[in-house]
Design an enzyme around this catalytic site. Structure first.
Site, short mmCIF file in Angstrom:
data_model
loop_
_atom_site.label_atom_id
_atom_site.label_comp_id
_atom_site.label_asym_id
_atom_site.label_seq_id
_atom_site.Cartn_x
_atom_site.Cartn_y
_atom_site.Cartn_z
N ASP A 77 -5.07 3.71 0.10
CA ASP A 77 -6.17 3.92 1.05
C ASP A 77 -6.57 5.39 1.04
O ASP A 77 -5.77 6.25 1.42
CB ASP A 77 -5.70 3.49 2.45
N ARG B 206 0.85 -1.19 0.00
CA ARG B 206 0.00 0.00 0.00
C ARG B 206 0.88 1.23 0.00
O ARG B 206 1.80 1.32 0.82
CB ARG B 206 -0.88 -0.03 1.27
N GLU C 79 -8.82 1.57 -1.52
CA GLU C 79 -9.51 1.27 -0.26
C GLU C 79 -10.25 2.49 0.27
O GLU C 79 -9.73 3.61 0.21
CB GLU C 79 -8.43 0.82 0.74
N TRP D 236 -11.74 11.62 8.98
CA TRP D 236 -10.32 11.35 9.14
C TRP D 236 -10.04 10.10 8.39
O TRP D 236 -9.49 9.59 7.73
CB TRP D 236 -9.93 11.13 10.59
N ARG E 179 -13.39 -5.66 3.87
CA ARG E 179 -12.30 -5.53 4.84
C ARG E 179 -12.75 -5.62 6.30
O ARG E 179 -12.05 -5.21 7.21
CB ARG E 179 -11.55 -4.23 4.58
N ASP F 205 -3.85 -1.83 15.43
CA ASP F 205 -4.78 -1.61 16.54
C ASP F 205 -5.69 -2.82 16.74
O ASP F 205 -6.61 -2.77 17.54
CB ASP F 205 -5.58 -0.32 16.36
N GLU G 250 -13.40 -1.67 6.90
CA GLU G 250 -12.72 -1.75 8.20
C GLU G 250 -13.54 -1.14 9.34
O GLU G 250 -13.28 -1.44 10.50
CB GLU G 250 -11.31 -1.14 8.14
N HIS H 169 -9.06 6.54 2.79
CA HIS H 169 -9.55 6.78 4.14
C HIS H 169 -10.84 7.61 4.16
O HIS H 169 -11.02 8.52 4.97
CB HIS H 169 -8.46 7.43 5.02
N GLU I 20 -4.02 -7.42 5.01
CA GLU I 20 -3.17 -6.27 5.36
C GLU I 20 -2.22 -6.70 6.48
O GLU I 20 -2.63 -7.33 7.45
CB GLU I 20 -4.06 -5.11 5.83
N HIS J 111 -9.12 -6.15 7.59
CA HIS J 111 -8.33 -5.07 8.17
C HIS J 111 -7.19 -5.69 8.98
O HIS J 111 -7.42 -6.64 9.74
CB HIS J 111 -9.25 -4.24 9.07
N TYR K 233 -2.82 11.68 6.48
CA TYR K 233 -3.06 10.29 6.86
C TYR K 233 -2.08 9.33 6.18
O TYR K 233 -1.84 9.44 4.99
CB TYR K 233 -4.49 9.86 6.50
O1 EZ4 Z 1 -7.05 4.03 10.22
O2 EZ4 Z 1 -6.75 1.08 12.16
O3 EZ4 Z 1 -6.18 0.28 6.54
N1 EZ4 Z 1 -5.92 0.66 7.62
C1 EZ4 Z 1 -6.38 1.78 8.19
C2 EZ4 Z 1 -6.03 1.93 9.65
C3 EZ4 Z 1 -7.11 2.65 10.44
C4 EZ4 Z 1 -6.99 2.43 11.92
C5 EZ4 Z 1 -8.22 2.88 12.66
O4 EZ4 Z 1 -8.17 2.50 13.97
O5 EZ4 Z 1 -6.99 2.59 7.55
O6 EZ4 Z 1 -4.81 2.53 9.77
CO CO Z 2 -7.82 1.57 5.81
#
Ligand code: EZ4
Ligand code: CO
Length: 405
Positions: free
Chosen positions: A212, A147, A238, A405, A285, A318, A264, A214, A341, A314, A159
């Site tokens: 991504d 990615r 993504e 975000w 995802r 985290d 996700e 986002h 991922e 995902h 991001y």
């Molecule tokens: O922003 O896991 O594809 N991965 C992502 C992550 C998410 C975080 C959110 O908690 O977009 O980095």
């Molecule tokens: Co993502």
């Protein structure tokens, strides 16, 4: 066999993780991941106050009935807090069943559809050069898919890049209030095709590339980006746009052949039902932790398979190693597995708290055969790392408008 006790641990070996341990009267126990980034303690309260009292004395082998009891029986269905709590319990019950059977969880799901799990790594950077140098390093490590994310000129702290701390935001655990970042769709759209142009010029088309967004574009903007990126043949784009309105994806789909991935932040199949049935996406995802565990993920995978949608769970840091192990079992089994991922096995600190059965081998994850999920949780080590309140960032447009975000 009866559930005798359920413990909930919160530990911060680099970042916060919520871990569920279901203990039976016969000594067998199971582990599950119930981590919800930035909302961890809400899940802990949901488990301790509202779920655990109802589980004591039940037969841990009745996984389906317990899942239905926690989902339908709560009246208040769905939502990330509820589903992460159920997800943690459900994983622990599959872990117990595997240990009783002496079989890895993938065997209980139906056995292997493949020998190992293809992954994509992350290459981030402040500049195109830095991002592409990092891509090169991952290719050298054997990654077959990567990615690419890059800071956008004229914006700070975009991001997917390293930010002022120069380490990956996912691994930071000291943000007691949400940091704020700026976003400009036009600056982004004018820049990002160049990243992929240079990536293909430098590394060719053998490596699979992912990006991504986002959720920062509207459907028609996402459609435009998909079109602009078509020459670079992405494996998928993504979270091109939020799918709270699933119909919106038809707009993207109607304009571009760039494959689409999303999910996700999804919690149940209902977040994706129209996307799947309308074949508006290519990869789903949803994570085992946030989607209510292994029980619903198996059903969702089978449902998605009927519409040519592949699973690409995902895999951010985290999610705890328990969730990553659950994904490995699901991925080994799922006939419609796509890609996982994967951004590494984490720090020494993290690995002192969790031992897992996964290893990286030339672009693939291998899963050691162990009963259940195959993860161990080291409680004394975990107790050294106290919970620290920490948030994901918040994004605003340059005029101050709050954005995704
Ligand atoms: O922003 O896991 O594809 N991965 C992502 C992550 C998410 C975080 C959110 O908690 O977009 O980095
Ligand atoms: Co993502």
């Amino acid at each position: 066999m009866k559930i005798q006790e359920v413990k909930v641990f919160v530990s911060c070996p680099g970042r916060n993780f919520v871990t569920v341990k279901v203990i039976t009267d016969e000594g067998v126990y199971g582990l599950g991941d119930a981590t919800l980034n930035g909302r961890e303690m809400a899940v802990v309260a949901y488990l301790e106050e509202h779920i655990i009292p109802c589980l004591l004395g039940r037969d841990p082998q009745q996984i389906e009935d317990i899942w239905q009891y926690l989902y339908k029986g709560a009246y208040w269905r769905k939502g990330p807090v509820t589903m992460a709590a159920i997800g943690g319990i459900d994983m622990a019950l599959w872990d117990i069943k595997g240990k009783i059977a002496g079989l890895p969880v993938y065997q209980l799901l139906g056995g292997k559809s493949r020998e190992s799990v293809m992954v994509y790594g992350h290459a981030n950077g402040e500049t195109i050069k830095e991002t592409l140098d990092n891509l090169g390093k991952l290719i050298d490590q054997g990654f077959k898919a990567v990615r690419l994310q890059c800071a956008i000129p004229g914006l700070e702290g975009t991001y997917g890049t390293l930010g002022e701390k120069k380490d990956y935001y996912e691994l930071q655990s000291d943000r007691p209030l949400p940091p704020e970042q700026l976003w400009s769709t036009s600056k982004y759209m004018n820049f990002i095709p160049e990243l992929f142009e240079q990536a293909r010029q430098q590394y060719g088309y053998a490596v699979q590339l992912v990006h991504d967004v986002h959720s920062r574009l509207t459907p028609i903007e996402a459609a435009n980006l998909g079109k602009l990126l078509e020459p670079y043949k992405l494996l998928f784009l993504e979270d091109a746009s939020p799918a709270d309105n699933q119909d919106g994806y038809q707009i993207i789909r109607n304009h571009t052949t760039t494959p689409l991935a999303i999910g996700e932040v999804f919690n149940t199949v209902w977040d994706a039902k129209d996307l799947i049935v309308n074949q508006a996406i290519d990869y789903l995802r949803i994570a085992s932790t946030h989607g209510g565990g292994i029980t619903p993920l198996k059903k969702i995978a089978n449902f998605a398979d009927m519409f040519n949608v592949r699973m690409a769970p995902h895999g951010a840091p985290d999610l705890s190693p328990i969730c990553h192990a659950a994904h490995a079992h699901l991925n080994i089994w799922a006939p419609n597995f796509g890609i996982q991922e994967f951004i590494g096995f984490g720090t020494e600190k993290l690995n002192s708290v969790f031992s897992h059965p996964l290893s990286f081998d030339n672009g693939y994850i291998r899963l050691q055969d162990k009963p259940g999920l195959g993860v161990e949780y080291h409680e004394e080590e975990a107790a050294k790392y106290k919970y620290k309140r920490s948030y994901l960032p918040v994004t605003r447009l340059e005029d101050g408008t709050l954005w995704f975000w």
